[in-house]
Design a protein around this motif. Structure first.
Motif, PDB file in Angstrom:
ATOM      1  N   UNK A   9       0.884  -1.209   0.055  1.00  0.00           N
ATOM      2  CA  UNK A   9       0.075   0.146  -0.063  1.00  0.00           C
ATOM      3  C   UNK A   9       0.803   0.963  -0.049  1.00  0.00           C
ATOM      4  N   UNK A  10       0.260   2.322  -0.300  1.00  0.00           N
ATOM      5  CA  UNK A  10       1.072   3.599  -0.315  1.00  0.00           C
ATOM      6  C   UNK A  10      -0.009   4.621   0.321  1.00  0.00           C
ATOM      7  N   UNK A  11       0.591   5.735   0.540  1.00  0.00           N
ATOM      8  CA  UNK A  11      -0.293   6.874   1.112  1.00  0.00           C
ATOM      9  C   UNK A  11      -0.756   7.527  -0.166  1.00  0.00           C
ATOM     10  N   UNK A  12      -2.096   7.951  -0.020  1.00  0.00           N
ATOM     11  CA  UNK A  12      -2.841   8.791  -1.071  1.00  0.00           C
ATOM     12  C   UNK A  12      -3.509   9.898  -0.625  1.00  0.00           C
ATOM     13  N   UNK A  13      -3.979  11.041  -1.240  1.00  0.00           N
ATOM     14  CA  UNK A  13      -4.527  12.191  -0.822  1.00  0.00           C
ATOM     15  C   UNK A  13      -5.980  12.076  -1.588  1.00  0.00           C
ATOM     16  N   UNK A  14      -6.830  12.435  -0.932  1.00  0.00           N
ATOM     17  CA  UNK A  14      -8.305  12.571  -1.665  1.00  0.00           C
ATOM     18  C   UNK A  14      -8.269  13.709  -2.461  1.00  0.00           C
ATOM     19  N   UNK A  15      -8.197  13.883  -3.688  1.00  0.00           N
ATOM     20  CA  UNK A  15      -8.269  15.049  -4.356  1.00  0.00           C
ATOM     21  C   UNK A  15      -9.739  15.332  -4.786  1.00  0.00           C
ATOM     22  N   UNK A  16     -10.704  14.555  -5.049  1.00  0.00           N
ATOM     23  CA  UNK A  16     -12.234  14.810  -5.314  1.00  0.00           C
ATOM     24  C   UNK A  16     -12.949  13.927  -4.815  1.00  0.00           C
ATOM     25  N   UNK A  17     -14.192  14.381  -4.678  1.00  0.00           N
ATOM     26  CA  UNK A  17     -15.225  13.263  -4.200  1.00  0.00           C
ATOM     27  C   UNK A  17     -16.570  13.492  -5.066  1.00  0.00           C
ATOM     28  N   UNK A  30     -11.361  10.162  -6.166  1.00  0.00           N
ATOM     29  CA  UNK A  30     -10.053  10.570  -6.835  1.00  0.00           C
ATOM     30  C   UNK A  30      -8.687  10.405  -5.880  1.00  0.00           C
ATOM     31  N   UNK A  31      -7.897   9.620  -5.692  1.00  0.00           N
ATOM     32  CA  UNK A  31      -6.846   9.557  -4.855  1.00  0.00           C
ATOM     33  C   UNK A  31      -5.646   9.925  -5.623  1.00  0.00           C
ATOM     34  N   UNK A  32      -4.807  10.769  -5.231  1.00  0.00           N
ATOM     35  CA  UNK A  32      -3.687  10.961  -5.941  1.00  0.00           C
ATOM     36  C   UNK A  32      -2.577  10.678  -4.809  1.00  0.00           C
TER      37      UNK A  32
END
Length: 701
Positions: free
Chosen positions: A322-330, A336-338
Motif C-alpha cells: 500500500x501507499x499513502x494517497x490524498x483525496x483529490x475530489x469526491x 479520486x486519490x492522488x
C-alpha cells in the motif's frame, strides 16, 4: 432614386438593432471604396434565436442547430444565413466596410476577440462604442455558454446516449435502486414504483412562465422513470424519461404549497372542461413521493470523505503493498486519490469510499502488510489523516482456533483478470483476518503480485467451488494435466485445501436478476463507469458484462460491491458514463491490444507470469483489484514503516469536491450465461450437498 430608397431602408433597419448600422466606424460611412459585399441586401434573422441586449444594441446568436459563421472583422459568431454578403464573411454592413477600409484595425480587434485578453491602449483607441457593445455582448454570450455547459455536466450523462431510449428500444429491465445499499436513496427508496404520481414541469405549454402538471410513472429503470402526463390515458406520444431524484420532480401537493401553477398540456386541453374535478378523481387513493423526498436525496448525497484527507491505498503498480494517497475530489462517494509522491498530481487512483482497497493511516503496520514509505517526510499544507471510523468495517474473525495456514489451496478471482477464477495459494497470514494470496503458476519470484483479501471476502472460494457451480476454473499456467482435477493437483503438490467452514457463506437477498441493466465500474480502469448487464448469478457472485464488448472483458463482482450503481447514477452525480461500445470502437481498441499486452509484459519483465489482462481498452491499471495487496516477501525495513500520523482536523476545513473526471474511451466485458440450479445454493447454506460432499468424495474432509 429607387436605389437611394433601398439604402435608406437598410440604414433604418440597421438602426433598429438587427445589425449595428453604419455607425460602427463613423469615418467609414462616407467611404466610396466600400467592398462589393456592402452593397448586398441583408438577410432577415430567424425569429427563434435567443437575443442578447447590451447598451441598446440587440444581438442574436445561434441555438446550435443552424449553420454557423464567424465574422472576419469582429469575431462575432452567428447563423450563417443571417450574415451579410454572398460570401457570409461579415455579420453586418459596418463590419464589411470597416474591414475594407482598415484591415489593420479589423485584425487587431479580431485578435482581441479571439484571445479574450484585456484590450491594449492601442486597441482601446480603435474601438468605437457600438463595436465595444458588440464585444461585450459576445463575451456575455460566451460566459452563458460556459455556465450552461457546467450545468449540463451535472445533469447529462453523455451526448448521443440515452438510458431511456436504450431501455425502451430493447425492452430491458434495470436493477432496482434497493439493490445498491451504498448508492443515494439505496436504503430509503421506499415503495416508489409504477403508477406513483408526481408534479413535473409542463413542457407542452406555450406560456412564457414555468408551469407544472401531474404525471404518473409508467416504468422505472433505476433512478430514471418514464412519465406520462395525466389525461393522456393510453397515449404515449408525450411520454418522457427523467431522473426521479432531480430537482424538477415533486410530490403531489408541492405546487399548491409553493404557489406554482398547474396547467394541463396544450395537446389535451380540450378533453375536459373541469380539470379540477378530473384531478380530484384521478388522484384519490393514488400514491405520490414522500413530502421529504428531496431532503432525503440531499442527505443521502452527503459524503464524509473530503479533499485533502490522507489514506492508505493499494499500490496500483505493486499489488502486494500500500501507499499513502490524498483525496483529490469526491463525486457521488467515489474518490479520486492522488499518490502523495506525485508532484504533478497525475498519478491517481479511483475507488469508492467503501472500497476494501483503502484504509486509515497506520493500517498496514497494524496487520503486518507491506507498505511503501513515502519520500515526503514533511506534512503537506492542509492535509490531514482520515478518521478510522469512516472506512468500511470488516467482519471480526477468531484466528485462535482452526484457521488458514500458509500453503493452503483455494480458488480466487484473479485481480489482474477479473473474468477468471483461478487456482490460488495462501502465501502469508496477516493479522485481523487478512490473507496474502498468490495465483498458482503466475506468481512473480519476489511475490510482488500477491494481493490481500480478507478471510470473509466474497472473492475467495473453497476448493471445488467452480466445479459445483459449473464455472470454468483457470488452472495454473503451464499445468498440462488437463482437464484439471483438484484431487490430483493436491496430491502432486503435497498441499491441502483450506477448510470449507472458514469461508464466507452468507448470501444476502440482493434482488439482482440475470439480464438486469446497471452502471458498473471497469475495475481494470476504475475511473470509468460503463453501461453494463448482469449475465450470471452464482449465490452472491455476479457476472458483469459491459455492453458492446466481448465476454473476455467480463468481471466477477460481489452483489454488495460499491462499484455497482443503479441506472441514472452518473446523471444524478455528474459523473461521466461510458456508453456501449460500437463496432468501430471495438475494432480500434482490439487493434492496439497486442501492443498493450506486450507493453504490460515488458513492465513485469523478469516475472514469470504473463497472465492475460483484458485492459487493452484503456491505459493499463492494476489498481482495481477487489482487495489490497502486498509485495515481495523480502523487503527493506524502511518500507515496513508507516508515516507518522498527522493530527486529525475537522472535516469542514477541507475544500469542496472537484468537477467530474474527464473520460475518453469505452470498454466492456461479459461471460457465458449459465442457469443456477437449486442444489448450488445448498453450498452457501452449509448443507452436505455443498462442498462438504465434494471433500468427502475426494477424501479431503
Amino acid at each position: 432614386m429607387t436605389e437611394h430608397s433601398s439604402r435608406s431602408k437598410r440604414k433604418r433597419r440597421d438602426s433598429f438593432g438587427m445589425f449595428d448600422g453604419y455607425d460602427s466606424c463613423s469615418e467609414d460611412t462616407s467611404s466610396s471604396s466600400s467592398s462589393e459585399e456592402s452593397e448586398e441586401e441583408v438577410a432577415p434573422l430567424p425569429s427563434n434565436l435567443p437575443i442578447i441586449k447590451n447598451n441598446g444594441q440587440v444581438y442574436t446568436y445561434p441555438d446550435g442547430k443552424s449553420g454557423m459563421a464567424t465574422c472576419e472583422m469582429c469575431g462575432m459568431v452567428g447563423v450563417r444565413d443571417a450574415f451579410y454578403s454572398k460570401t457570409k464573411r461579415f455579420c453586418s454592413v459596418s463590419c464589411s466596410r470597416s474591414y475594407s477600409s482598415n484591415s489593420k484595425k479589423a485584425s487587431i480587434l479580431a485578435r482581441l476577440q479571439v484571445t479574450g485578453k484585456p484590450p491594449t491602449k492601442k486597441a482601446k483607441v480603435l474601438q468605437k462604442q457600438p463595436l465595444v457593445a458588440k464585444l461585450a455582448a459576445y463575451a456575455q454570450y460566451q460566459a452563458t455558454l460556459q455556465n450552461q455547459a457546467k450545468t449540463k455536466a451535472a445533469a447529462v450523462s453523455m451526448e448521443g446516449f440515452s438510458w431511456g431510449n436504450y431501455i425502451n428500444s430493447n425492452s430491458f429491465i434495470a436493477a432496482p435502486v434497493t439493490c445498491f445499499k451504498h448508492a443515494p436513496m439505496g436504503t430509503c427508496w421506499g415503495d416508489i414504483s409504477e403508477n406513483v404520481r408526481v408534479e413535473v414541469p409542463n413542457t407542452d405549454c406555450s406560456l412564457p412562465t414555468k408551469v407544472f402538471w401531474i404525471a404518473g410513472i409508467v416504468k422505472l429503470a433505476g433512478y430514471n422513470a418514464l412519465l406520462r402526463y395525466e389525461g393522456f390515458e393510453n397515449d404515449s406520444g408525450l411520454d418522457f424519461w427523467c431522473n426521479i431524484c432531480s430537482s424538477d420532480i415533486h410530490p403531489v401537493g408541492w405546487c399548491a404549497a409553493s404557489g406554482k401553477p398547474l396547467v394541463p398540456p396544450r395537446t389535451i386541453q380540450h378533453k375536459y372542461t373541469n380539470w379540477k374535478a378530473f384531478l380530484v378523481k384521478r388522484l384519490t387513493g393514488a400514491k405520490t413521493l414522500p413530502p421529504d423526498f428531496s431532503q432525503k436525496v440531499s442527505e443521502s448525497m452527503q459524503y464524509p470523505f473530503k479533499p485533502c484527507m490522507r489514506v492508505e491505498v493499494v499500490d496500483k503498480r505493486h499489488l502486494c503493498r500500500t501507499r499513502v494517497a490524498v483525496v483529490e475530489s469526491v463525486i457521488g462517494g467515489r474518490l479520486r486519490l492522488v499518490y502523495e509522491e506525485s508532484e504533478d498530481r497525475t498519478d491517481d487512483f479511483w475507488c469508492h469510499m467503501h472500497s476494501p482497497l483503502i484504509h486509515h493511516i497506520g493500517w498496514s503496520r497494524s496487520i503486518g502488510h507491506r507498505f511503501k514509505r513515502s519520500d515526503i517526510t514533511k506534512k503537506q499544507d492542509g492535509h490531514f489523516d482520515t478518521p478510522p471510523h469512516l472506512f468500511a468495517k470488516v467482519k471480526e474473525v477468531d484466528q485462535s482456533g482452526e484457521w488458514f495456514k500458509e500453503g493452503m489451496k483455494l480458488e480466487a478471482i484473479d485481480p489482474l483478470n477479473l473474468s477468471t477464477i483461478c487456482v490460488a495459494t495462501i502465501r502469508k497470514v496477516l493479522a485481523d483476518g487478512f490473507l496474502m494470496i498468490g495465483i498458482d503458476g503466475s506468481e512473480a519470484a519476489d511475490g510482488s503480485d500477491w494481493f490481500c483479501y480478507h478471510a470473509t471476502s466474497p472473492s475467495i472460494f473453497p476448493v471445488g467451488f467452480c466445479e459445483i457451480n459449473m464455472i470454468e476454473l483457470t488452472p495454473p499456467r503451464g499445468y498440462t494435466k488437463l482437464p484439471f482435477k483438484w484431487f490430483d493437483y493436491l496430491r502432486e503438490t503435497g498441499s491441502i485445501a483450506a477448510p470449507v467452514k472458514l469461508f464466507n457463506k452468507d448470501v444476502p437477498n440482493h434482488g439482482f436478476r440475470v439480464g438486469m441493466k446497471l452502471e458498473a465500474v471497469d475495475l481494470m480502469e476504475p475511473r470509468l463507469i460503463c453501461v453494463a448487464t448482469v449475465t450470471r448469478i452464482i449465490h452472491r457472485l455476479l457476472r458483469i458484462h459491459f455492453d458492446g464488448w466481448e465476454e473476455e472483458y467480463d468481471q466477477w463482482v460481489d452483489c454488495e460491491s460499491p462499484d455497482l450503481y443503479p441506472v441514472g447514477w452518473c446523471q444524478l452525480t455528474g459523473y461521466q458514463l461510458q456508453p456501449p461500445a460500437s463496432q468501430s470502437s471495438r475494432e480500434s481498441q482490439s487493434g492496439s491490444s497486442k501492443q498493450k499486452k506486450k507493453a504490460k509484459s515488458q513492465q513485469y519483465k523478469g516475472h514469470k507470469k504473463k497472465r492475460k489482462m483484458p485492459v487493452e481498452k484503456k491505459p493499463v491499471s492494476l489498481s482495481s483489484l477487489p482487495m489490497t495487496g502486498e509485495v515481495r516477501r523480502s523487503f527493506s525495513g524502511d518500507e515496513e514503516l508507516t508515516p507518522p500520523p498527522y493530527r486529525t482536523l475537522p472535516a469542514q476545513t477541507a475544500p469542496e469536491a472537484f468537477p467530474p473526471p474527464r473520460t475518453s474511451q469505452e470498454f466492456s466485458p461479459s461471460l457465458k450465461t449459465g442457469n443456477q440450479s437449486r442444489q448450488h445454493l445448498r453450498y452457501c447454506r452449509g448443507s452436505k450437498s455443498g462442498l462438504g460432499w465434494w471433500e468427502t468424495k475426494h477424501g479431503l474432509a
